[in-house]
Write an enzyme that holds these catalytic residues in place. Structure first.
Site, short mmCIF file in Angstrom:
data_model
loop_
_atom_site.label_atom_id
_atom_site.label_comp_id
_atom_site.label_asym_id
_atom_site.label_seq_id
_atom_site.Cartn_x
_atom_site.Cartn_y
_atom_site.Cartn_z
N ASN A 13 -1.13 2.22 -0.18
CA ASN A 13 -1.27 1.61 1.15
C ASN A 13 -2.72 1.53 1.62
O ASN A 13 -3.08 0.63 2.36
CB ASN A 13 -0.44 2.45 2.14
N SER A 26 -1.21 -8.25 1.21
CA SER A 26 -1.20 -8.88 2.54
C SER A 26 -0.76 -10.31 2.37
O SER A 26 -1.03 -10.94 1.33
CB SER A 26 -2.60 -8.87 3.14
N TYR A 32 -11.45 -10.13 1.44
CA TYR A 32 -10.20 -9.39 1.62
C TYR A 32 -9.03 -10.15 0.98
O TYR A 32 -8.21 -9.57 0.26
CB TYR A 32 -9.97 -9.20 3.12
N1 LIG Z 1 -2.52 -4.26 9.93
C1 LIG Z 1 -2.22 -5.42 9.38
O1 LIG Z 1 -2.02 -6.45 10.07
C2 LIG Z 1 -2.09 -5.54 7.89
C3 LIG Z 1 -1.58 -6.74 7.38
C4 LIG Z 1 -1.42 -6.89 6.02
C5 LIG Z 1 -1.75 -5.84 5.17
N2 LIG Z 1 -2.25 -4.69 5.69
C6 LIG Z 1 -2.58 -3.64 4.74
O2 LIG Z 1 -1.85 -2.48 5.07
C7 LIG Z 1 -2.58 -1.31 4.66
C8 LIG Z 1 -2.70 -0.35 5.83
O3 LIG Z 1 -3.40 -1.01 6.86
P1 LIG Z 1 -3.45 -0.53 8.37
O4 LIG Z 1 -3.26 -1.71 9.21
O5 LIG Z 1 -2.61 0.67 8.57
O6 LIG Z 1 -5.00 -0.16 8.46
P2 LIG Z 1 -5.78 1.03 9.16
O7 LIG Z 1 -5.08 1.45 10.39
O8 LIG Z 1 -7.18 0.54 9.25
O9 LIG Z 1 -5.67 2.20 8.09
C9 LIG Z 1 -6.32 2.09 6.87
C10 LIG Z 1 -5.87 3.22 5.99
O10 LIG Z 1 -6.52 3.10 4.73
C11 LIG Z 1 -7.24 4.28 4.46
N3 LIG Z 1 -8.52 3.96 3.87
C12 LIG Z 1 -9.44 3.05 4.27
N4 LIG Z 1 -10.51 3.07 3.46
C13 LIG Z 1 -10.27 4.04 2.55
C14 LIG Z 1 -11.00 4.54 1.44
N5 LIG Z 1 -12.22 4.08 1.11
N6 LIG Z 1 -10.44 5.52 0.69
C15 LIG Z 1 -9.22 6.01 1.00
N7 LIG Z 1 -8.48 5.58 2.03
C16 LIG Z 1 -9.00 4.61 2.79
C17 LIG Z 1 -7.46 4.98 5.80
O11 LIG Z 1 -7.53 6.38 5.55
P3 LIG Z 1 -8.61 7.33 6.34
O12 LIG Z 1 -8.48 7.01 7.78
O13 LIG Z 1 -8.19 8.71 5.97
O14 LIG Z 1 -9.97 6.99 5.77
C18 LIG Z 1 -6.22 4.57 6.58
O15 LIG Z 1 -5.17 5.48 6.37
C19 LIG Z 1 -3.94 -1.81 4.15
O16 LIG Z 1 -3.90 -1.94 2.75
C20 LIG Z 1 -4.03 -3.20 4.78
O17 LIG Z 1 -4.88 -4.05 4.05
C21 LIG Z 1 -2.42 -4.50 7.03
#
Ligand SMILES: NC(=O)c1ccc[n+]([C@@H]2O[C@H](COP(=O)([O-])OP(=O)(O)OC[C@H]3O[C@@H](n4cnc5c(N)ncnc54)[C@H](OP(=O)(O)O)[C@@H]3O)[C@@H](O)[C@H]2O)c1
Length: 251
Positions: free
Chosen positions: A95, A147, A160
């Site tokens: 994730n 995504s 991205y």
């Molecule tokens: N939100 C959306 O609309 C959306 C849509 C499509 C896909 N996604 C995907 O869903 C996933 C979760 O996204 P989210 O929206 O929950 O984002 P978020 O709130 O920004 O959380 C990002 C997560 O990724 C971890 N992370 C970031 N950089 C990292 C690194 N260098 N090493 C290890 N862990 C890292 C963070 O962990 P720490 O805080 O511990 O660093 C956090 O738990 C991502 O892959 C994102 O691309 C999100």
């Protein structure tokens, strides 16, 4: 607390490593798995405190493990920690992800490659580290969180979108490489969800996305988490599948 079980039987609890499991969508996935009685190793890089808080809710079921997408050695140590604590690893939910916006013409080339390296290279490093341990599972499963932008593209998101599209090719190839060892490898492609990652998206752009979304609203963390867990453990005849959970944004 839910009984600690594997799906459909009373064998030792299924053990899942969720990267970025301490906040955002990852925390939703952790909670969904805990409610099902699973043991969850929660990968964190910066969010140690938030991850410890999650552990405090169900200390027997959650294990915070340090894992940095940019530090491939941490992939090996995270897997070792899970095995040292629970002696097994059944599933990965990849994730963790990172986003930097910018059109190709303006984004610094190094920053562009960094997004590919972290999102794609980090996932590959963890899978490489985890595969040997997962071979002992009855139902080894990997879910890659991509995504919908990796499918339909999005102006201002070339780095991205490229990384997320590459993760789909990665997952489908891995499904072919590991299927005879009973691994299922599937992709979740969420649409727009309100988390820290999307907090910077300006109002006008958000309105445009909501309007393009057939259901007329954004997704919620629990909705995306349930879709991830469905792929991880309910979708037993799915491998190489790409599940869009995007409210119809990609239609
Ligand atoms: N939100 C959306 O609309 C959306 C849509 C499509 C896909 N996604 C995907 O869903 C996933 C979760 O996204 P989210 O929206 O929950 O984002 P978020 O709130 O920004 O959380 C990002 C997560 O990724 C971890 N992370 C970031 N950089 C990292 C690194 N260098 N090493 C290890 N862990 C890292 C963070 O962990 P720490 O805080 O511990 O660093 C956090 O738990 C991502 O892959 C994102 O691309 C999100």
């Amino acid at each position: 607390m839910a009984a600690l079980t594997s799906p459909g039987d009373d064998s030792p609890a299924r053990t899942v490593l969720v990267t970025g499991g301490g906040r955002g969508i990852g925390a939703g996935i952790t909670r969904e798995l805990v409610a099902r009685g699973r043991l969850v190793a929660c990968g964190y890089r910066d969010s140690r405190e938030a991850t410890e808080k999650l552990r405090a809710e169900t200390p027997e079921q959650v294990l915070p493990v340090h894992y940095d997408l940019g530090d491939h050695a941490s992939a090996n140590s995270a897997v070792r920690e899970v095995l040292a604590r629970w002696g097994r690893l059944d599933a990965l939910i990849l994730n963790a992800g990172t986003w930097t916006g910018g059109r190709l013409s303006t984004l610094d080339p190094l920053a562009w490659w960094r997004i590919i390296e972290l999102n794609l290279g980090g996932a590959a490093a963890l899978v490489r580290a985890a595969l040997p341990a997962m071979r002992g599972s009855d139902d080894p499963s990997i879910v890659v969180v991509s995504s919908v932008i990796g499918l339909i593209g999005h102006a201002g998101d070339t780095a991205y979108a490229s990384a997320k599209a590459a993760l789909i090719g990665f997952a489908r190839s891995l499904a072919k490489e590991t299927g005879r060892d009973r691994f299922r490898v599937n992709v979740l492609a969420p649409g727009f969800v309100d988390t820290d990652m999307t907090a910077q998206v300006p109002g006008r752009a958000r309105d445009g996305i909501a309007q393009s979304t057939v259901l007329g609203r954004f997704g919620t963390v629990p909705e995306i988490a349930r879709a991830a867990v469905f792929l991880s453990e309910d979708a037993t005849y799915c491998t190489g599948s790409v599940l869009t959970a995007d409210g119809g944004w990609s239609l």
